[in-house]
Design a protein around this motif. Structure first.
Motif, short mmCIF file in Angstrom:
data_model
loop_
_atom_site.label_atom_id
_atom_site.label_comp_id
_atom_site.label_asym_id
_atom_site.label_seq_id
_atom_site.Cartn_x
_atom_site.Cartn_y
_atom_site.Cartn_z
N MET A 150 7.70 -40.62 5.75
CA MET A 150 7.10 -41.96 5.71
C MET A 150 6.48 -42.20 4.35
SD MET A 150 4.33 -43.36 8.38
CE MET A 150 4.63 -44.93 9.10
N ALA B 199 1.78 -49.66 8.58
CA ALA B 199 1.59 -49.27 9.99
C ALA B 199 0.12 -49.28 10.37
CB ALA B 199 2.19 -47.88 10.22
N PHE C 16 -0.72 -55.76 11.08
CA PHE C 16 0.34 -55.21 11.92
C PHE C 16 -0.20 -54.89 13.31
CE2 PHE C 16 2.72 -51.41 13.46
CZ PHE C 16 3.91 -52.06 13.72
N ARG D 253 1.41 -59.33 20.81
CA ARG D 253 2.68 -59.28 21.53
C ARG D 253 2.50 -58.69 22.92
NH1 ARG D 253 6.16 -56.72 24.37
NH2 ARG D 253 8.37 -56.86 23.92
N TYR E 27 6.20 -64.99 16.50
CA TYR E 27 6.33 -63.55 16.26
C TYR E 27 7.27 -63.29 15.09
CZ TYR E 27 6.98 -58.60 17.25
OH TYR E 27 7.03 -57.23 17.15
N VAL F 254 6.67 -61.38 11.55
CA VAL F 254 7.46 -60.21 11.18
C VAL F 254 8.04 -60.40 9.77
CG1 VAL F 254 9.62 -58.97 11.64
CG2 VAL F 254 8.06 -59.47 13.52
N ARG G 40 7.19 -58.06 6.65
CA ARG G 40 8.29 -57.30 6.04
C ARG G 40 8.46 -57.63 4.58
NH1 ARG G 40 13.40 -55.66 9.62
NH2 ARG G 40 14.05 -55.11 7.53
N ASP H 221 13.97 -51.77 3.26
CA ASP H 221 14.42 -50.82 4.28
C ASP H 221 14.78 -49.49 3.64
OD1 ASP H 221 14.12 -52.69 6.13
OD2 ASP H 221 16.19 -52.68 6.86
N PRO H 222 14.42 -48.39 4.32
CA PRO H 222 14.85 -47.08 3.81
C PRO H 222 16.36 -46.90 3.91
CG PRO H 222 13.77 -46.86 5.95
CD PRO H 222 13.62 -48.30 5.54
N ARG H 223 16.99 -47.78 4.69
CA ARG H 223 18.43 -47.73 4.90
C ARG H 223 19.17 -48.00 3.59
NH1 ARG H 223 20.77 -52.08 8.95
NH2 ARG H 223 18.96 -53.13 8.14
N GLU I 137 13.42 -55.88 23.50
CA GLU I 137 13.39 -55.90 22.03
C GLU I 137 13.16 -54.51 21.43
OE1 GLU I 137 10.47 -59.00 22.80
OE2 GLU I 137 11.23 -59.97 21.00
N PRO I 138 12.18 -53.72 21.94
CA PRO I 138 12.04 -52.36 21.41
C PRO I 138 13.33 -51.56 21.55
CG PRO I 138 10.14 -52.91 22.75
CD PRO I 138 11.11 -54.05 22.90
N VAL J 122 5.62 -46.95 24.20
CA VAL J 122 4.22 -47.34 24.02
C VAL J 122 3.24 -46.20 23.80
CG1 VAL J 122 4.53 -49.46 25.36
CG2 VAL J 122 3.75 -47.38 26.52
N ASP K 119 4.22 -43.66 14.05
CA ASP K 119 3.98 -44.83 13.19
C ASP K 119 5.29 -45.43 12.69
OD1 ASP K 119 1.28 -45.16 13.37
OD2 ASP K 119 0.83 -43.72 11.77
N ASP K 120 6.21 -44.54 12.31
CA ASP K 120 7.54 -45.02 11.91
C ASP K 120 8.23 -45.74 13.05
OD1 ASP K 120 8.03 -44.69 9.31
OD2 ASP K 120 8.96 -42.70 9.47
N ARG L 39 6.82 -47.29 15.48
CA ARG L 39 6.21 -48.60 15.72
C ARG L 39 6.72 -49.65 14.72
NH1 ARG L 39 1.15 -49.37 18.28
NH2 ARG L 39 0.25 -50.33 16.42
N LEU L 40 6.87 -49.24 13.47
CA LEU L 40 7.37 -50.20 12.47
C LEU L 40 8.78 -50.65 12.85
CD1 LEU L 40 6.18 -48.73 9.04
CD2 LEU L 40 5.26 -50.68 10.30
N THR M 142 10.08 -50.51 15.97
CA THR M 142 10.03 -51.23 17.25
C THR M 142 9.65 -52.69 17.04
OG1 THR M 142 9.27 -49.22 18.32
CG2 THR M 142 8.96 -51.27 19.53
N TYR M 143 8.58 -52.92 16.26
CA TYR M 143 8.01 -54.27 16.22
C TYR M 143 8.48 -55.09 15.03
CZ TYR M 143 5.24 -52.21 19.83
OH TYR M 143 4.88 -51.56 21.00
N LEU M 144 8.87 -54.43 13.93
CA LEU M 144 9.30 -55.20 12.77
C LEU M 144 10.80 -55.03 12.50
CD1 LEU M 144 6.38 -54.48 10.25
CD2 LEU M 144 6.57 -56.31 11.93
N GLY M 145 11.44 -54.09 13.19
CA GLY M 145 12.87 -53.87 12.97
C GLY M 145 13.17 -53.13 11.69
N ILE M 146 12.15 -52.48 11.08
CA ILE M 146 12.39 -51.76 9.82
C ILE M 146 13.20 -50.49 10.11
CG2 ILE M 146 11.30 -50.47 7.95
CD1 ILE M 146 9.02 -52.50 8.05
N GLY M 147 14.42 -50.44 9.57
CA GLY M 147 15.28 -49.28 9.79
C GLY M 147 16.18 -49.41 11.01
N ALA M 148 16.11 -50.54 11.73
CA ALA M 148 16.94 -50.70 12.92
C ALA M 148 18.41 -50.80 12.53
CB ALA M 148 16.53 -51.97 13.69
#
Lengths: 104, 512
Positions: free
Chosen positions: A1, A9, A14, A21, A87, A91, A95, A101-103, B100-101, B423, B499-500, B502-503, B505-511
């Motif tokens: 991370m 985080a 956040f 939510r 929401y 986001v 973002r 993104d780490p991607r 969504e998660p 959660v 923590d990763d 959660r990011l 899940t909720y922000l879609g970072i890395g999805a």
């Protein structure tokens, strides 16, 4: 991370977004439970009420049953409209301030 | 009334052949777009929210819910309507709690989410076990239902019906993967919604388009009691338990959860649930009208004479109002419905076997695309063969309780670890395995000693466990086991990844 991911985080914004939510979805889940189990309890205990006629033969139970289905859809719509409007905007804001993104 | 039900009429066969030809052409088209695992399992994440909404509705609106609820309303009146509402209430819960998660965290299966931070092998094996168990009960009910319904409608022998369903759906899944399966669901959902709408309009046209007049006709024939709650909710605790299974079991059905990976992102997943809930809600709103119409126009005696469970109420009223061609259309749509649902279940079963067990457990996550595709296809044939064999073995058995059981296992074994992994930071591998094991064993054990099996099937005098549906006991027990086992163990690596998670899940970072 990465360092900035940890900041994100742990940021108040956040955490507040996630809390908001879950607050909404738990309130809506509670309403859904009340709606459905309220109907079941009404059937178990209020048979005379549900059998009351509102037309020649139509009982009040029929529109009430239909209303349970429509209201369940309405609860879904409340969540989806809120999430699509507020929401997602939040986001996008969080973002854009975060590293890419780490991607690859 | 004279009926051609049970004889293969020209129109029924014709409509059926048109539907099969259309879906196979589609499969051929989809096969050329199905090369990678992401295309095979998740349609390349290219499905739009509206399309996914229809496909979700298609997966959920089985022949049992169409024919079964219409029949229940026809024979038991208002009680059938109560049953219909129970089938809808899971959908809002699905979007509030997991959709969504799930979309952001997973890749192909719900086990991706449960195993996100935890040790892969034990969690994958346990989740795949819970998922496959759910799918087996579900597919068994569908196959036996398919054999019986097709025999009733087309006069085709039971074994032939089961083998035909197995063979055609294997073609869809094997060659067209998720792209074909999704489009088959979309076509079937549109046909089903269209057919039931037309049936509703035709019924109402006999009552000057006034539901009130229809209800009066039902009351004149079968008494006012047909429009009042009867004996369905005689035991409130059992009804609450069934309601819990229906509501939260949806959140653990692997073939439904898998659909969220076919859309591009969490927003599309969310919007698709709104569409699906709309289509399914509309379906359950109008089906009672078809049921009441069958009761008033065809009559309960004739409906019961053809099938004691009332399953032929909708086809009979279709024949009365639209003649043999409309009956043929409705019969073909019911057949297509079964095909599509079994295809969806098979794809979900294959993904658990090949993605969770082969790739992540046997191979530790390392296998080439070509290898994964080969295993996925072998798993598809394997799961399809099991479905056909189960259908044959359970010929003539009463399997109506199997769908309830599938929902109970899903609510008890799959939903608790899924929610806890999303959660709860302190959730551990031991917690996940314990909750799945407890949920699966308890729901199975309790249903065996419940009136459903102990009294109705094994003919013992009294049941050891009083409730017909075990979810009210087995689901809280699974949560408790998950909590206790997690408290007793520690997994710092999993906590560090939260923590990763959660990011993502909720922000879609890395999805994905």
């Amino acid at each position: 991370m990465t360092r900035s991911h940890r900041d994100l985080a742990e940021s108040a914004e956040f955490r507040a977004l996630v809390a908001r939510r879950w607050r909404l979805s738990l309130v809506l889940s509670a309403l859904l439970f009340l709606l459905y189990y309220g109907y079941i309890v009404l059937i178990a205990t209020g048979r005379a009420f549900l059998s009351r006629r509102i037309g020649e033969a139509t009982t009040i139970g029929i529109p009430i049953g239909a209303a349970v289905i429509v209201a369940a859809w309405g609860l879904t719509a409340i969540y989806v409209v809120w999430a699509n409007r507020h929401y997602d905007a939040e986001v996008a804001r969080l973002r854009s301030g975060s590293p890419p993104d780490p991607r690859p | 009334m004279h009926t051609t039900l049970g004889t293969p009429t020209l129109s029924a066969v014709l409509f059926f052949l048109i539907i099969v030809a259309l879906t196979l052409a589609l499969t051929w088209w989809a096969a050329r777009r199905t090369r990678s695992t992401s295309e095979f399992y998740a349609a390349g994440r290219s499905i739009s929210p509206m399309q996914n909404g229809l496909a979700l509705a298609g997966d959920y609106m089985s022949a049992a819910s169409f024919l079964g609820i219409a029949g229940l309303v026809a024979l038991r009146g208002y009680d059938g309507m109560i049953y219909a509402t129970g089938w809808l209430v899971g959908w809002p819960a699905l979007i509030f709690l997991v959709a969504e998660p799930l979309r952001n965290l997973g890749k192909f299966t719900f086990a991706d989410v449960v195993a996100f931070r935890l040790r892969q092998a034990p969690v994958r094996v346990a989740s795949a076990f819970g998922g496959i168990l759910t799918l087996l009960f579900y597919v068994l009910a569908q196959m036996v239902g398919a054999g019986n319904l097709i025999k009733l409608m087309f006069g085709l022998p039971y074994e032939w019906a089961v083998v035909t369903v197995g063979a055609v759906m294997l073609l869809y899944v094997l060659f067209g993967g998720m792209i074909a399966t999704t489009w088959v669901q979309i076509i079937k959902a549109i046909l089903l919604l269209f057919g039931v709408t037309l049936l509703t309009v035709l019924v109402l046209s006999r009552f000057s388009f006034s539901p009130g007049t229809l209800y009066s006709a039902v009351a004149a024939r079968y008494g006012q009691a047909a429009l009042e709650p009867g004996g369905l909710v005689s035991d409130p605790i059992d009804t609450i338990s069934l309601g819990l299974a229906l509501m939260l079991g949806l959140l653990g059905l692997p073939h439904i959860l898998m659909r969220f990976y076919t859309v591009p992102d969490a927003r599309a997943a969310r919007t698709s649930v709104l569409y699906a809930t709309g289509f399914i809600g509309y379906f359950y709103l109008i089906i009672p009208i078809v049921g009441f119409g069958a009761s008033a126009l065809v009559g309960r005696e004739l409906i019961r004479g053809i099938d004691a469970g009332g399953n032929m109420a909708a086809p009979l009223v279709a024949e009365l109002l639209g003649g043999t061609p409309f009956l043929g259309f409705i019969a073909a749509v019911a057949f297509a419905t079964i095909l599509a649902v079994v295809a969806g279940l098979t794809l979900a079963g294959a993904s658990a076997l090949s993605h969770d067990i082969f790739l992540h457990t046997v191979r530790n996550g390392a296998a080439t695309e070509a290898e994964q595709m080969r295993i996925a296809r072998i798993a598809t044939v394997g799961f399809g063969a099991i479905a056909v064999v189960l259908g044959m073995l359970f010929k003539g058995q009463n399997v109506a309780y199997m769908v309830g059981l599938a929902f109970a296992v899903a609510a008890s074994a799959n939903f608790p670890p899924l929610l806890l992994s999303i959660v709860w930071r302190r959730f551990t591998t031991a917690g996940a395995v314990a909750s799945i094991a407890a949920g699966a064993t308890l729901s199975l054990l309790l249903i065996v000693i419940s009136p459903t099996i102990w009294v109705d099937l094994m003919h013992r005098p009294a049941a050891i466990f009083p409730l017909r549906n075990p979810a009210i006991v087995s689901m809280p027990a699974a949560f408790l086991c998950g909590l206790v086992a997690s408290w007793l163990t520690r997994e710092p690596a999993a906590e560090a990844k939260f923590d990763d998670e959660r990011l993502r899940t909720y922000l879609g970072i890395g999805a994905e």
